[in-house]
Scaffold this motif. Structure first.
Motif, PDB file in Angstrom:
ATOM      1  N   LYS A  26     -36.424  61.986  10.504  1.00  0.00           N
ATOM      2  CA  LYS A  26     -36.777  60.927   9.556  1.00  0.00           C
ATOM      3  C   LYS A  26     -35.927  61.051   8.292  1.00  0.00           C
ATOM      4  O   LYS A  26     -35.367  60.048   7.806  1.00  0.00           O
ATOM      5  CB  LYS A  26     -38.259  61.013   9.206  1.00  0.00           C
ATOM      6  CG  LYS A  26     -38.676  60.043   8.094  1.00  0.00           C
ATOM      7  CD  LYS A  26     -40.106  60.290   7.636  1.00  0.00           C
ATOM      8  CE  LYS A  26     -40.448  59.390   6.440  1.00  0.00           C
ATOM      9  NZ  LYS A  26     -41.827  59.639   5.939  1.00  0.00           N
ATOM     10  N   ASN A  67     -32.502  59.830   8.934  1.00  0.00           N
ATOM     11  CA  ASN A  67     -32.399  58.469   9.491  1.00  0.00           C
ATOM     12  C   ASN A  67     -31.778  58.467  10.893  1.00  0.00           C
ATOM     13  O   ASN A  67     -30.912  57.646  11.213  1.00  0.00           O
ATOM     14  CB  ASN A  67     -31.591  57.562   8.562  1.00  0.00           C
ATOM     15  CG  ASN A  67     -32.286  57.338   7.230  1.00  0.00           C
ATOM     16  OD1 ASN A  67     -33.487  57.061   7.197  1.00  0.00           O
ATOM     17  ND2 ASN A  67     -31.546  57.467   6.140  1.00  0.00           N
ATOM     18  N   PRO A 101     -32.871  57.920  14.676  1.00  0.00           N
ATOM     19  CA  PRO A 101     -33.922  57.580  15.644  1.00  0.00           C
ATOM     20  C   PRO A 101     -33.839  58.467  16.886  1.00  0.00           C
ATOM     21  O   PRO A 101     -32.752  58.877  17.312  1.00  0.00           O
ATOM     22  CB  PRO A 101     -33.610  56.117  16.000  1.00  0.00           C
ATOM     23  CG  PRO A 101     -32.739  55.615  14.894  1.00  0.00           C
ATOM     24  CD  PRO A 101     -31.943  56.798  14.438  1.00  0.00           C
ATOM     25  N   PRO A 133     -39.081  58.376  13.197  1.00  0.00           N
ATOM     26  CA  PRO A 133     -38.310  57.373  13.960  1.00  0.00           C
ATOM     27  C   PRO A 133     -38.332  57.602  15.469  1.00  0.00           C
ATOM     28  O   PRO A 133     -37.298  57.748  16.124  1.00  0.00           O
ATOM     29  CB  PRO A 133     -36.899  57.536  13.397  1.00  0.00           C
ATOM     30  CG  PRO A 133     -36.814  59.003  13.061  1.00  0.00           C
ATOM     31  CD  PRO A 133     -38.192  59.382  12.574  1.00  0.00           C
ATOM     32  N   GLN A 186     -32.504  51.954  13.187  1.00  0.00           N
ATOM     33  CA  GLN A 186     -33.888  51.781  13.624  1.00  0.00           C
ATOM     34  C   GLN A 186     -34.275  50.303  13.650  1.00  0.00           C
ATOM     35  O   GLN A 186     -34.985  49.852  14.555  1.00  0.00           O
ATOM     36  CB  GLN A 186     -34.833  52.566  12.701  1.00  0.00           C
ATOM     37  CG  GLN A 186     -36.285  52.537  13.149  1.00  0.00           C
ATOM     38  CD  GLN A 186     -37.128  53.584  12.445  1.00  0.00           C
ATOM     39  OE1 GLN A 186     -36.639  54.665  12.146  1.00  0.00           O
ATOM     40  NE2 GLN A 186     -38.377  53.278  12.197  1.00  0.00           N
TER      41      GLN A 186
END
Length: 360
Positions: A103, A106, A108, A129, A314
């Motif tokens: 997370k 960033n 996923p 994510p 995402q």
């Protein structure tokens, strides 16, 4: 069929190419490379690695031990390799520790295996994510219920199970759904599994008037019940669950027996081209191979779309519909598959196939 040594060499070549020239979307492939889960990890690596190579993206292979508290190290390795998205994740133990760090970075994570609803609930609550390209807990029961309500609602139904936790819970979910829809089975029972014959059971089904029976049990028990019903000239339409995807032995299954199960994508229209391409490279498209190929395809296309639109990857995963060798895939706002991957299938002597459309 590609073996574990072949997979290792394949990934080593891709890794060497990635180090010399990173191209396209950088995709982490998280899967066991050794130990008791290495065979499943090899399937994930083979499918995802094939797609990443074909699409001109960059692969970063990360070993997954599936041990408690191992996820943070996996996340660190993904972050240090500057991956943009990661696929695979055979085990929930990995995700539990990796997701908080993913997370923050960033990145996923698309799992092809983990079904835990609790983990997804935690992910949504914490903003982790996680995307699930696999059925969630309860998806099998939901599809069984859908099939029975659609095709059997007007018929006398029996529900039997083998006493295992999965068989009992699956059959209980079906029974509850039937009752909520005003339907009551004419017969319910827990049978003794692993028997060489079930003549007494099929005779009891006949006395109860059942013509449709759902069996929450394994493939061989279903084969025995189907054989004995046929020998007793008892007409039964039989439906099983995903446990039917097992070796057709020691007793072959009668043609016409149906199951709600995950399909063999390699024999379906959407999967044949990819299956042929994999076999041409010595990779048998079994198990997690095609689902992992699909996950890597989704990761690559979402990464390209995100870069083109200047938005987080995402968001690209949530905004698109993807055409893959395992069918059309889209994610809901809850990061689950928008369509239940379980399907109604029929045994035809050499595999489970979609049933033929009824004649008019």
């Amino acid at each position: 069929m590609i073996n574990l040594r072949g997979i290792a060499a394949f990934l080593a070549l891709l890794g060497a190419a990635a180090e010399s020239h990173a191209a396209g979307v950088t995709i982490g492939v998280v899967a066991p490379q050794n130990g008791p889960l290495a065979l499943l990890g090899a399937q994930i690596a083979a499918g995802a690695g094939f797609e990443i190579q074909q699409s001109g993206n960059t692969l970063v292979a990360i070993n997954e031990t599936c041990e408690d508290n191992s996820g943070a190290a996996v996340a660190d390795a993904l972050v240090n390799a500057k991956v943009q998205v990661a696929v695979g994740f055979l085990c929930s133990e990995t995700l539990e520790g990796a997701l908080p760090k993913l997370k923050d970075a960033n990145i996923p994570a698309i799992t092809v295996s983990v079904r835990s609803r609790i983990l997804m609930e935690d992910a949504l609550k914490n903003g982790w994510p996680l995307f699930r390209a696999a059925p969630a807990d309860g998806a099998e029961a939901a599809k069984v219920i859908e099939v029975i309500l659609k095709d059997w609602a007007a018929d006398p139904i029996a529900l039997i199970e083998d006493g295992t936790i999965h068989g009992r819970e699956l059959t209980e979910a079906v029974r509850n759904a039937l009752e909520q829809n005003g339907l009551k089975p004419v017969f319910t029972d827990t049978y003794r599994p692993g028997q060489e014959q079930q003549i007494a059971l099929v005779r009891r089904l006949k006395r109860a008037g059942a013509t449709r029976v759902f069996i929450g049990g394994d493939r061989n028990d279903v084969a025995v019940i189907a054989r004995d019903a046929k020998a007793e000239n008892i007409q039964l339409s039989i439906l099983g669950g995903d446990a039917m995807r097992a070796a057709d032995q020691p007793l072959p299954l009668d043609a016409g027996v149906r199951a709600v199960a995950l399909p063999e994508y390699a024999i379906l229209p959407e999967g044949t081209a990819a299956a042929d391409a994999l076999r041409a490279k010595g990779i048998e498209p079994e198990g997690y191979v095609l689902p992992s190929l699909a996950a890597a395809l989704i990761a690559g296309q979402a990464g390209q779309a995100a870069a083109a639109a200047g938005k987080p990857l995402q968001e690209a995963l949530l905004d698109a519909t993807f055409q893959t060798p395992v069918g059309t895939i889209a994610f809901t706002g809850a990061h689950e598959l928008s369509q239940n991957p379980y399907r109604l299938l029929e045994w035809r002597g050499n595999g489970f196939f979609p049933p033929a459309a009824p004649t008019q």
